[in-house]
Enzyme design. Structure first.
Site, PDB file in Angstrom:
ATOM      1  N   ILE A   1      46.116  43.599  55.094  1.00 50.55           N
ATOM      2  CA  ILE A   1      44.579  43.074  55.196  1.00 50.55           C
ATOM      3  C   ILE A   1      44.375  41.437  56.286  1.00 50.55           C
ATOM      4  CG2 ILE A   1      42.713  42.365  53.895  1.00 50.55           C
ATOM      5  CD1 ILE A   1      43.619  44.728  52.480  1.00 50.55           C
TER       6      ILE A   1
ATOM      7  N   HIS B   1      36.149  48.170  40.513  1.00 50.09           N
ATOM      8  CA  HIS B   1      35.981  48.758  42.104  1.00 50.09           C
ATOM      9  C   HIS B   1      37.168  50.312  41.775  1.00 50.09           C
ATOM     10  CE1 HIS B   1      37.944  49.472  46.013  1.00 50.09           C
ATOM     11  NE2 HIS B   1      38.497  48.800  45.951  1.00 50.09           N
TER      12      HIS B   1
HETATM   13  O1  TXD Z   1      38.614  46.422  48.381  1.00 50.37           O
HETATM   14  C1  TXD Z   1      39.765  46.301  47.853  1.00 50.37           C
HETATM   15  N1  TXD Z   1      40.072  45.136  46.168  1.00 50.37           N
HETATM   16  C2  TXD Z   1      41.313  47.189  48.137  1.00 50.37           C
HETATM   17  C3  TXD Z   1      42.073  45.916  47.585  1.00 50.37           C
HETATM   18  C4  TXD Z   1      41.144  47.173  49.197  1.00 50.37           C
HETATM   19  C5  TXD Z   1      42.167  47.857  50.129  1.00 50.37           C
HETATM   20  C6  TXD Z   1      43.376  47.307  49.759  1.00 50.37           C
HETATM   21  N2  TXD Z   1      43.849  46.700  48.376  1.00 50.37           N
HETATM   22  C7  TXD Z   1      44.910  46.023  47.878  1.00 50.37           C
HETATM   23  O2  TXD Z   1      45.046  44.450  48.746  1.00 50.37           O
HETATM   24  C8  TXD Z   1      46.162  46.271  48.183  1.00 50.37           C
HETATM   25  O3  TXD Z   1      46.484  47.542  46.815  1.00 50.37           O
HETATM   26  C9  TXD Z   1      47.335  45.067  48.506  1.00 50.37           C
HETATM   27  O4  TXD Z   1      47.316  44.684  46.293  1.00 50.37           O
HETATM   28  C10 TXD Z   1      45.965  44.474  49.235  1.00 50.37           C
HETATM   29  C11 TXD Z   1      46.267  43.976  49.963  1.00 50.37           C
HETATM   30  O5  TXD Z   1      46.612  45.357  50.818  1.00 50.37           O
HETATM   31  P1  TXD Z   1      47.890  45.404  52.582  1.00 50.37           P
HETATM   32  O6  TXD Z   1      47.147  46.405  52.986  1.00 50.37           O
HETATM   33  O7  TXD Z   1      46.995  43.931  53.233  1.00 50.37           O
HETATM   34  O8  TXD Z   1      49.086  44.980  52.031  1.00 50.37           O
HETATM   35  P2  TXD Z   1      50.418  44.718  52.512  1.00 50.37           P
HETATM   36  O9  TXD Z   1      50.480  44.884  53.864  1.00 50.37           O
HETATM   37  O10 TXD Z   1      51.635  45.293  51.760  1.00 50.37           O
HETATM   38  O11 TXD Z   1      50.601  43.018  52.828  1.00 50.37           O
HETATM   39  C12 TXD Z   1      50.632  42.562  51.463  1.00 50.37           C
HETATM   40  C13 TXD Z   1      51.888  41.639  51.853  1.00 50.37           C
HETATM   41  C14 TXD Z   1      52.649  41.698  52.037  1.00 50.37           C
HETATM   42  O12 TXD Z   1      53.045  41.341  53.457  1.00 50.37           O
HETATM   43  C15 TXD Z   1      53.569  41.167  51.425  1.00 50.37           C
HETATM   44  O13 TXD Z   1      54.785  40.691  51.962  1.00 50.37           O
HETATM   45  C16 TXD Z   1      53.474  40.034  51.009  1.00 50.37           C
HETATM   46  O14 TXD Z   1      51.549  41.071  50.183  1.00 50.37           O
HETATM   47  N3  TXD Z   1      53.743  39.562  49.466  1.00 50.37           N
HETATM   48  C17 TXD Z   1      53.187  38.301  49.294  1.00 50.37           C
HETATM   49  N4  TXD Z   1      52.417  36.994  50.042  1.00 50.37           N
HETATM   50  C18 TXD Z   1      52.367  36.027  48.987  1.00 50.37           C
HETATM   51  N5  TXD Z   1      53.212  36.379  47.501  1.00 50.37           N
HETATM   52  C19 TXD Z   1      54.227  36.502  47.023  1.00 50.37           C
HETATM   53  N6  TXD Z   1      54.786  36.444  46.609  1.00 50.37           N
HETATM   54  C20 TXD Z   1      53.961  37.835  47.959  1.00 50.37           C
HETATM   55  N7  TXD Z   1      54.574  39.293  47.869  1.00 50.37           N
HETATM   56  C21 TXD Z   1      54.229  39.968  48.197  1.00 50.37           C
END
Ligand code: TXD
Length: 321
Positions: free
Chosen positions: A20, A182
């Site tokens: 995302i 949600h």
């Molecule tokens: O409608 C909604 N709210 C939902 C939310 C719709 C779709 C996805 N939903 C949730 O969004 C999904 O279940 C995940 O919890 C989040 C993000 O989804 P995404 O597909 O972007 O997940 P990714 O590709 O795994 O990206 C998450 C990133 C990844 O690059 C990790 O390295 C990073 O988060 N990450 C962090 N970033 C910053 N700080 C910390 N501590 C950290 N830990 C992991």
């Protein structure tokens, strides 16, 4: 005119540069919303995605800058932050494991943002959404009008898409009204949803059965895509939904969106975030719109609130709040 000339570029920080996060950056730049800081804990990913995206801007003449970073120093004084940090549920992972892991991450993000961008507007996306937005607000202490959870805009967009598939009408002339949490406890309101201005139940051919089918499919919208993709979850529509919210705040558009927002008595709820219709403008949540609900609709919304209270209880049990 002077104000207009002094208009400064917004600084948008994206905490999480995953599926995302990368699309949020692309859409923010394509809409000219502001300069983008892509943050992640993984070395290289935010830097690589930001550089690649930056190299796309000359092609279409976008003027915003992008940087990728692993340091919160680069997030300093961000005007608006969108949080996708977290890990998706892996097969065999319990709900508690997922909540534990993502609550630890959200606590870390909230603590850092409080330090480097205490005046930012914040849109939380990470799941379990209703718990994560509540946790963020509690840990950061940010004002309740500045912390928004994105879920309802996505659920409504899915519902509108299914209505368009069914009726052949453009999604531009379809509006959908959803409340509540949600996913499973989402509360769609067909009587406040319209096709070309005609309330859904009155639109020719949309029988109660067809409407219920679309409601069920919307409720399972996330699961349907996870089952198809097998690895990861939806990201284009979630990103577009959060960007529409960000644009309404940054450009003071005063649009009405379903947003997971902090309740302090509205709809009879206190001290929880739940999906309600709000006006989004330069002050973030300008107003929570309190509409009349039938006893059945209120009961469904109460069920949603109960589910959120359950997540809060889990957070308490796991000592996060
Ligand atoms: O409608 C909604 N709210 C939902 C939310 C719709 C779709 C996805 N939903 C949730 O969004 C999904 O279940 C995940 O919890 C989040 C993000 O989804 P995404 O597909 O972007 O997940 P990714 O590709 O795994 O990206 C998450 C990133 C990844 O690059 C990790 O390295 C990073 O988060 N990450 C962090 N970033 C910053 N700080 C910390 N501590 C950290 N830990 C992991």
């Amino acid at each position: 005119a002077l104000d207009y000339m002094q208009h400064k570029r917004a600084k948008i920080a994206l905490i999480g540069a995953g599926q995302i996060g990368g699309n949020l950056a692309l859409m923010a730049v394509q809409k000219g919303l502001g300069d983008v800081v892509l943050f992640d804990v993984v070395e290289g990913v935010p830097q690589g995605k930001a550089l690649d995206l930056y190299q796309s801007t000359p092609v279409d003449g976008y003027s915003n800058t992008l940087i990728g970073t692993n340091s919160y120093d680069d997030v300093k004084d961000a005007d608006l932050v969108i949080i996708t940090a977290g890990i998706p549920r892996k097969p065999g992972m319990s709900r508690d494991d997922l909540l534990n892991t993502n609550a630890k991450i959200m606590t870390d993000v909230a603590t850092n943002l409080k330090r480097v961008a205490p005046n930012a507007f914040v849109i939380v996306i990470s799941n379990p959404l209703d718990a994560m937005v509540y946790l963020f607000q509690k840990v950061s202490g940010f004002a309740k009008n500045k912390v928004m959870g994105m879920a309802g805009v996505l659920d409504a967009a899915r519902f509108r898409t299914f209505i368009s598939m069914e009726t052949g009408v453009s999604v531009a002339d379809i509006s959908a009204f959803v409340l509540g949490g949600h996913g499973d406890t989402m509360v769609p309101l067909p009587r406040y949803s319209y096709v070309g201005g005609v309330p859904l139940p009155d639109y020719p051919g949309l029988t109660p059965q067809k409407i219920e089918e679309m409601v069920v499919r919307t409720r399972n919208g996330g699961g349907e895509i996870v089952a198809l993709l097998k690895t990861g979850s939806a990201f284009f529509a979630p990103a577009a939904s959060a960007i529409a919210m960000a644009e309404s705040v940054l450009r003071d558009q005063r649009r009405v969106f379903p947003v997971a927002v902090y309740c302090d008595g509205e709809y009879g709820y206190k001290d929880l975030h739940i999906g309600l219709p709000v006006i989004l403008g330069k002050n973030g949540v300008e107003k929570i719109i309190e509409i009349k609900l039938t006893a059945e609709e209120k009961a469904a919304l109460d069920k949603s609130a109960e589910a959120v209270e359950g997540l809060k209880a889990d957070l308490k049990r796991l000592n996060f709040i």
